[in-house]
Design a protein around this motif. Structure first.
Motif, short mmCIF file in Angstrom:
data_model
loop_
_atom_site.label_atom_id
_atom_site.label_comp_id
_atom_site.label_asym_id
_atom_site.label_seq_id
_atom_site.Cartn_x
_atom_site.Cartn_y
_atom_site.Cartn_z
N LEU A 12 55.84 13.91 -29.33
CA LEU A 12 56.66 12.71 -29.43
C LEU A 12 58.16 12.99 -29.40
CD1 LEU A 12 54.61 10.73 -32.07
CD2 LEU A 12 54.51 10.55 -29.59
N ARG A 13 58.57 14.17 -29.85
CA ARG A 13 60.01 14.48 -29.85
C ARG A 13 60.39 15.45 -28.74
NH1 ARG A 13 64.43 15.76 -34.56
NH2 ARG A 13 65.97 16.71 -33.19
N GLN A 14 59.72 16.61 -28.73
CA GLN A 14 60.14 17.65 -27.80
C GLN A 14 59.78 17.32 -26.35
OE1 GLN A 14 62.05 19.53 -29.22
NE2 GLN A 14 61.23 20.91 -30.77
N LYS A 15 58.57 16.77 -26.13
CA LYS A 15 58.12 16.50 -24.76
C LYS A 15 58.51 15.10 -24.29
CE LYS A 15 53.99 16.48 -21.84
NZ LYS A 15 52.51 16.68 -21.80
N VAL A 53 49.98 9.59 -29.15
CA VAL A 53 49.15 9.79 -30.34
C VAL A 53 47.68 9.86 -29.95
CG1 VAL A 53 48.37 8.75 -32.50
CG2 VAL A 53 50.80 8.73 -31.92
N ARG A 54 47.25 8.95 -29.10
CA ARG A 54 45.84 8.92 -28.69
C ARG A 54 45.43 10.24 -28.02
NH1 ARG A 54 46.17 4.85 -25.72
NH2 ARG A 54 46.37 5.92 -23.69
N GLU A 55 46.26 10.72 -27.11
CA GLU A 55 45.91 11.96 -26.40
C GLU A 55 45.93 13.16 -27.32
OE1 GLU A 55 47.53 10.58 -21.96
OE2 GLU A 55 48.59 12.15 -23.09
N GLU A 56 46.91 13.23 -28.23
CA GLU A 56 47.00 14.38 -29.12
C GLU A 56 45.84 14.40 -30.11
OE1 GLU A 56 48.95 16.94 -28.78
OE2 GLU A 56 49.86 15.95 -27.03
N LEU A 57 45.44 13.24 -30.64
CA LEU A 57 44.30 13.18 -31.55
C LEU A 57 43.01 13.61 -30.84
CD1 LEU A 57 44.74 9.91 -33.67
CD2 LEU A 57 44.73 12.26 -34.50
N ALA A 58 42.81 13.12 -29.64
CA ALA A 58 41.60 13.45 -28.90
C ALA A 58 41.52 14.95 -28.61
CB ALA A 58 41.56 12.65 -27.60
#
Length: 939
Positions: free
Chosen positions: A794-797, A837-842
């Motif tokens: 969310l911050r770096q990318k 968020v959805r992609e990182e959680l998955a």
């Protein structure tokens, strides 16, 4: 001394990097190892010893050296602290920015964390090592610091890293493209704060030409359109050894460290460019000014700003004292006339001591039913008519005690001292910190009266709009200060005594802990040890009532704790505050429901009096009706403020959705309306009745860490609390299990530039279960530290969030836990946030944690735990908690061992056992309607 607490918070919000190993999160990223360097200086790996460092001076245990390239070095050893702080201050801030380049100093602060050719993303490297760190920018300086467990490897790495990024930072276009939107998100977060917005507008109205009238965060258009070439030039010009001051404080070997600094920094050549002196100064203000900020909200504010002297000028000490005398709580004149007079909820002074002409703001917060016109009249009458009601001797003595107490606390804390000295460096010389203390001690009534009458006048005021006047009454501007001459022969006073070299391993802590109980039942855990400045920290927990007797008492129980330090049968609130300043003590009492927590930090010689005062506050509260009225108004104002704040709305929605208790249960979540109704209905008799029925010490825990006589403390505690028993039965309330509430909730927060995201998933986990440590490590990878996936995404990318992460909380008693995710972002980035968020959680659950991530998470988590044990206040709180759970430091040692032994298979198995991305409740709070409208208008 430099700012009040309120202003420190605001300054940090505008200028901070928001990087703390315990609380904030960054992510794993690929280091730009092949990117070209933009600086011209050679790599710091090249060693050129050159001439030996020149010893300049020594004041109160701090020694200054100068390298041949101009770098100033301050060494402040303190063997009693198990941590070391490295702080580097560059004498450049927003004051040095040119037209079209506002915010450049702050943006550069972000950019130098992106890496150098020799090392990758520095924020990630700091997080990997579990270091506490930050970078902040203000008007006159930029500083960076790292605090870490003391050892040669950590210190060498920190020194080499700071030297490397001083001259070899990449400052690359690709990093700027994502980072400028992160800074923009930081701007939006600040714009959500009413006091911060008003401050910015008042400063820009008060200054015509000087950069102090511009916010350090800069203009949005400047930040978004800054040329990378300009940023690189700015970096190469100011980030050089002759414009920097390096400070090492805490536990380290001074001789070895100085040699290291010479080896590392001596390789950097002295630049050939000359630093120019800023010369823009505003003319003397020739009439009152006024500004109005209109935004959605429920908390009216009134502020008055006056130009003052530079922080190095003798008048600055008098301004500091006047800030306390006029707006301190609870003894300040404005507090008495406004807050006690029921015209405002609170009053606070913001005193800006700067390198050039500074300023002071007096800020009042009102409730919805209080009138700004009433506050304005009282404030202006009180501030600009001091000649009619001169400052008294007792007012000056109280102000001195408060200011000097804060200075003493700073001297006993290496990290705090390091950061505070950055401000003195920015004002001309680090010794100004000590000289300011001496000036405060020497203040007379004549000094403060003269200064008040010179600066606090109508022509020098910024409250509202400009009004011409036929007879200007202007201030007498102070003469410029030659700081070098001022401090040339300054010697200071004797350095503080150092404490012992205390081993913070769990085994040694347990060996040094004295455990016992009073005859009445209170449990004790004491660790007497020698500390710097003979400091001591304590925590006292009281346990009250049961489910039946506490039913319907949630608000009453909280109000009782709010009132305990607002007057006893022996002392009034003002007397208590004055006594704490006199004893150089920080004391707080908080709680609600079943728990009351007392925390304090004091000195060995003052400990007996503080224990007596705690006993008086707990056992003999007076509960003045006027104070109850003020507390209720303060709470109502806070509730009103949260009703339109994205974070307040989101947090309230999650808490209510996850609530499993019936209405009236002391554990249940109250709505804003329920809290408001209950506060308005509370009666003084309820407060007194609750205290008389529930308060007692037979189910209490007390922990003390620091410099004290253990036998004397036990004897005194037996006298104070040994026979104090509650009339009501105590039985600990268990936490009931909660079910997942999958779904999404969107809440509107009109006219708020920043939005807030919060998600929650219940987990049936207890802190002594085999899966606890593996899941903690998995969470650290997701968002529990500065090297984490959520922060990286969310911050770096994506560059849409200033702060993002996750937190796992569990109980020591029942298998009831919660995993929460959070982020701040602009409302127009809602879709990007959801996708990220959805992609990182998955991916987190499906692919699991990697070996490298697990290794970094273990190191970060262990370093955090070491630092926590190294802080006396934190250690005291932990010992008190152990007394409640029936544990010892052996449990801490077991958790440390479990962290080291946890396998990748165990971590990923726990992750997949407890976490199902489909079961999270997601809450989004922000001005999405406004964002859609703006998007439509652009089309």
């Amino acid at each position: 001394m430099r700012f009040t607490a309120a202003a420190v918070i605001i300054a940090a919000a505008w200028g901070g990097l928001y990087g703390s190993a315990q609380a904030q999160a960054t992510a794993q990223a690929t280091a730009p190892a092949t990117a070209p360097a933009t600086a011209t200086a050679p790599s710091v790996a090249v060693v050129s010893i050159g001439s030996a460092p020149q010893r300049i001076t020594q004041v109160e245990g701090i020694t200054e050296y100068r390298l041949a390239n101009g770098l100033r070095v301050l060494l402040a050893p303190d063997a009693s602290k198990p941590t070391t702080t490295v702080n580097i201050t560059y004498l450049v801030g927003s004051r040095h920015e040119n037209y079209g380049e506002t915010g450049m100093a702050h943006l550069l602060e972000h950019m130098v964390f992106k890496g150098t050719p020799a090392r990758g993303n520095i924020m990630q490297e700091l997080g990997k090592r579990g270091m506490n760190f930050n970078g902040t920018t203000f008007y006159d300086r930029t500083n960076y610091f790292e605090t870490f467990p003391a050892n040669e490897d950590n210190l060498t790495w920190a020194l080499e890293m700071e030297a490397d990024r001083m001259v070899n930072s990449l400052i690359a276009r690709k990093d700027l493209d994502t980072e400028f939107s992160v800074v923009r998100n930081e701007m939006e977060s600040g714009e959500n704060n009413p006091a911060q917005s008003l401050w910015q507008r008042m400063a820009s109205t008060a200054f015509d030409w000087h950069n102090y009238g511009k916010s350090t965060i800069g203009a949005r258009t400047d930040v978004e359109n800054v040329k990378i070439e300009n940023l690189q030039v700015f970096y190469r010009h100011y980030y050089q050894p002759d414009n920097a001051v390096l400070l090492v404080a805490g536990k380290f070997d001074a001789t070895t460290t100085l040699a290291q600094i010479q080896r590392i920094y001596g390789a950097i050549p002295k630049p050939t460019r000359a630093l120019s002196v800023t010369y823009t100064q505003d003319p003397v203000q020739d009439g009152p000014r006024e500004v109005t900020v209109s935004r959605v909200g429920d908390t009216p504010l009134a502020g008055v700003l006056y130009h003052t002297a530079a922080g190095s000028h003798p008048d600055a000490a008098a301004i500091s004292a006047l800030s306390e005398i006029l707006a301190g709580t609870p003894n300040g004149r404005l507090h008495k006339s406004l807050v006690q007079g029921k015209k405002a909820v609170s009053i606070s002074p913001w005193n800006f001591e700067l390198a050039e002409t500074g300023y002071v703001i007096f800020m009042s917060e009102l409730s919805k039913d209080q009138k700004l016109t009433d506050v304005r009249k009282v404030m202006l009458d009180s501030l600009e008519n001091i000649q009619k009601t001169p400052i008294t001797d007792i007012e000056l003595r109280r102000a001195k005690a408060s200011l000097l107490s804060e200075i003493d606390k700073t001297l006993n804390d290496p990290e705090k001292l390091a950061v505070q000295l950055s401000e003195s460096m920015a004002n001309g010389d680090w010794r100004l910190f000590f000289l300011s203390r001496d000036r405060i001690e020497a203040l007379t009534l004549q000094d403060v009266q003269r200064v008040a009458q010179n600066y606090f006048k109508e022509s020098n005021r910024t409250y509202g709009q400009f009004v011409p006047t036929k007879t200007p009454d202007r201030i007498t501007p102070p003469a410029a200060v030659n700081v070098a001459k001022l401090v040339e022969n300054y010697q200071g006073r004797a350095a503080l005594n150092e404490g012992e070299n205390f081993d913070t391993t769990p085994a040694n802590i347990e060996k040094r802990t004295l455990r016992s109980s009073l005859t009445g039942g209170m449990k004790l855990a004491l660790i007497p040890k020698k500390t710097r400045g003979e400091t001591v920290s304590g925590t006292l927990n009281l346990r009250l009532g049961d489910e039946k007797t506490l039913f319907g008492q949630a608000i009453t129980s909280s109000l009782v704790t709010d009132l305990l330090l607002r007057g006893t049968t022996q002392m009034k609130r003002a007397d208590i505050a004055a006594k704490l300043d006199e004893l150089k003590t920080q004391l707080s009492i908080a709680g609600g429901g079943q728990n009351v927590t007392v925390r304090f930090d004091t000195l060995r010689k003052n400990l007996p009096q503080i224990l007596d005062l705690v006993r008086d506050a707990l056992r003999n509260p007076a509960f003045p009706a006027a104070e109850l009225d003020m507390v209720v108004k303060e709470n109502l104002a806070q509730i009103d403020n949260q009703r339109n704040e994205p974070q307040g709305l989101g947090s309230q929605a999650i808490a209510q959705a996850m609530d499993v208790y019936r209405k009236g249960d002391v554990r249940a979540t109250l709505s804003f309306d329920d809290m408001t109704a209950r506060l308005k209905a509370v009666k003084l008799e309820e407060i007194k009745r609750f205290h008389a029925q529930f308060y007692g010490a037979e189910h209490a825990e007390f922990a003390l860490v620091g410099d004290f006589d253990a036998k004397a403390v036990q004897t005194q505690l037996q006298t104070l609390f040994g026979n104090w028993k509650s009339k009501a039965r105590y039985e600990r309330l268990s936490s009931l299990p909660r079910n997942a509430k999958p779904g999404e909730t969107t809440l509107q927060a009109p006219d708020k530039a920043n939005a807030f995201y919060l998600a929650a998933l219940p987990v049936a986990l207890k802190d002594d279960m085999p899966d606890y440590v593996p899941l903690v490590l998995a969470n650290t990878v997701l968002g529990g530290g500065v090297k984490s996936r959520l922060f990286d995404r969310l911050r770096q990318k994506d560059g849409i969030s200033y702060g993002a992460g996750s937190g796992l909380s569990v109980s020591a008693f029942e298998a009831v836990g919660m995993l929460k995710l959070y982020a701040i972002y602009a409302p127009n980035n809602l879709d990007k946030l959801k996708t990220g968020v959805r992609e990182e959680l998955a991916q987190w659950v499906q692919d699991g944690v990697t070996e490298e991530e697990l290794k970094d998470a273990k190191k970060s988590l262990q370093e955090d735990r070491k630092i926590s044990r190294a802080q006396d206040a934190s250690l005291a709180a932990g010992l008190a908690s152990q007394l409640n759970t029936g544990r010892t430091m052996a449990f801490t040692q077991q958790v440390d061992a479990a962290i080291e032994k946890a396998s990748l298979a165990e971590v990923n198995a726990a992750l997949r056992k407890y976490i199902d991305p489909a079961k999270f409740l997601h809450v989004y709070a922000g001005d999405y309607a406004g964002a859609s409208k703006k998007a439509a208008e652009k089309q």
